[in-house]
Design an enzyme around this catalytic site. Sequence first.
Site, PDB file in Angstrom:
ATOM      1  N   ASN A   9       1.330  35.667  74.243  1.00  0.00           N
ATOM      2  CA  ASN A   9       0.500  36.831  74.567  1.00  0.00           C
ATOM      3  C   ASN A   9       1.366  37.825  75.343  1.00  0.00           C
ATOM      4  O   ASN A   9       1.672  37.602  76.510  1.00  0.00           O
ATOM      5  CB  ASN A   9      -0.697  36.357  75.413  1.00  0.00           C
ATOM      6  N   LYS A  11       0.594  40.678  76.395  1.00  0.00           N
ATOM      7  CA  LYS A  11      -0.177  41.541  77.293  1.00  0.00           C
ATOM      8  C   LYS A  11       0.291  42.996  77.109  1.00  0.00           C
ATOM      9  O   LYS A  11       0.690  43.354  76.003  1.00  0.00           O
ATOM     10  CB  LYS A  11      -0.068  41.047  78.735  1.00  0.00           C
ATOM     11  N   HIS A  94     -10.153  36.671  77.602  1.00  0.00           N
ATOM     12  CA  HIS A  94      -9.035  36.493  78.548  1.00  0.00           C
ATOM     13  C   HIS A  94      -9.490  36.878  79.958  1.00  0.00           C
ATOM     14  O   HIS A  94     -10.234  37.850  80.139  1.00  0.00           O
ATOM     15  CB  HIS A  94      -7.832  37.334  78.119  1.00  0.00           C
ATOM     16  N   GLU A  96      -8.070  38.370  82.287  1.00  0.00           N
ATOM     17  CA  GLU A  96      -7.748  39.727  82.745  1.00  0.00           C
ATOM     18  C   GLU A  96      -8.809  40.720  82.267  1.00  0.00           C
ATOM     19  O   GLU A  96      -9.161  41.653  82.975  1.00  0.00           O
ATOM     20  CB  GLU A  96      -6.338  40.117  82.261  1.00  0.00           C
ATOM     21  N   GLU A 166      -7.208  28.481  80.613  1.00  0.00           N
ATOM     22  CA  GLU A 166      -6.269  29.209  81.470  1.00  0.00           C
ATOM     23  C   GLU A 166      -6.847  29.323  82.875  1.00  0.00           C
ATOM     24  O   GLU A 166      -7.605  30.261  83.164  1.00  0.00           O
ATOM     25  CB  GLU A 166      -6.022  30.618  80.911  1.00  0.00           C
ATOM     26  N   GLY A 172       0.398  33.947  85.691  1.00  0.00           N
ATOM     27  CA  GLY A 172       1.377  34.880  86.249  1.00  0.00           C
ATOM     28  C   GLY A 172       1.715  34.621  87.708  1.00  0.00           C
ATOM     29  O   GLY A 172       2.281  35.478  88.374  1.00  0.00           O
ATOM     30  N   SER A 211       1.470  30.132  83.547  1.00  0.00           N
ATOM     31  CA  SER A 211       2.827  29.850  84.019  1.00  0.00           C
ATOM     32  C   SER A 211       3.528  28.725  83.260  1.00  0.00           C
ATOM     33  O   SER A 211       4.240  27.923  83.866  1.00  0.00           O
ATOM     34  CB  SER A 211       2.813  29.578  85.534  1.00  0.00           C
ATOM     35  N   GLY A 232       2.262  33.687  78.467  1.00  0.00           N
ATOM     36  CA  GLY A 232       2.350  35.103  78.824  1.00  0.00           C
ATOM     37  C   GLY A 232       3.803  35.491  79.083  1.00  0.00           C
ATOM     38  O   GLY A 232       4.581  35.707  78.155  1.00  0.00           O
TER      39      GLY A 232
HETATM   40  P1  13P Z   1       1.564  33.537  82.146  1.00  0.00           P
HETATM   41  O1  13P Z   1       2.246  32.570  81.178  1.00  0.00           O
HETATM   42  O2  13P Z   1       2.399  34.752  82.408  1.00  0.00           O
HETATM   43  O3  13P Z   1       1.109  32.836  83.375  1.00  0.00           O
HETATM   44  O4  13P Z   1       0.256  34.080  81.401  1.00  0.00           O
HETATM   45  C1  13P Z   1      -0.627  33.189  80.812  1.00  0.00           C
HETATM   46  C2  13P Z   1      -1.631  33.944  80.039  1.00  0.00           C
HETATM   47  O5  13P Z   1      -2.481  34.618  80.594  1.00  0.00           O
HETATM   48  C3  13P Z   1      -1.565  33.897  78.572  1.00  0.00           C
HETATM   49  O6  13P Z   1      -2.681  34.476  77.997  1.00  0.00           O
END
Ligand code: 13P
Length: 248
Positions: A9, A11, A94, A96, A166, A172, A211, A232
């Site tokens: 992803n 983002k 998601h 976010e 997640e 992140g 992560s 991510g």
């Molecule tokens: P990270 O791998 O950067 O922690 O993000 C995970 C994520 O939100 C994937 O959709």
Amino acid sequence: MRDKIVAGNWKMNLTKNEGLLLIEGVVNGVVNSDVKVILAPPFPFISDAVLGLSSSKIKVAAQNCHQEESGAFTGEVSAAMLRSFGAEYCIVGHSERREYLKEDDQLINRKIQRLISHGIIPIFCCGELLEERESDRQFEIVSDQIQSALQGFNKDELKNIIIAYEPVWAIGTGKTATPQQAQEMHAFIREKLSEVLSENAEEVSILYGGSVKPENARELFAQKDIDGGLIGGASLNAPDFLAIIQSF
Ligand code: 13P
């Protein structure tokens, strides 16, 4: 046998040349393995990604879609458009988007409906906040998210769905759920899915996200109910993303 899946992803990252280089790096580096690889770039890249990946087995996902079929929704992108440009998957729910755009499970349910009606496979994200885990409410939260978002669908509609667990506190942040914490939740999710899907729940791929890095992927993916990852940050760098795919 469940599909083993690694999905990247992006983002809201990368401009045109950076993105095209990343697609090329992933295509050239991916070895013919039995892992299903999916890239989820931002909308402007969908077409180039589909073209650039057409000689490989790598598939393309969108990061979002609108819940309505079409119409006066300035700035939005429909499931029908995504399908017509060759996206086969779409991330929904998601954290976010739940946090910054206030998307709730009812809305997510409608998006899933729209995606399924266009033959796009939803990658449904769920997961608890830090304070919810600290007050030991993670199972209740994830259970509610699944129940509301997947309400009203039948076995046939949901049998291809992909779930991504997640935990929000791990996204992140560099903090990963321990393999035991993740496995415990994945087993719980599978159990929950079996209420709708009965024995088909065994066939649903449940990905872990938060992560994931080359250094921790192997141990996470070794867990019985962890069928891959939604990646991510580490998916923005071809060598790291490829190393995660190789961790299986
Ligand atoms: P990270 O791998 O950067 O922690 O993000 C995970 C994520 O939100 C994937 O959709």
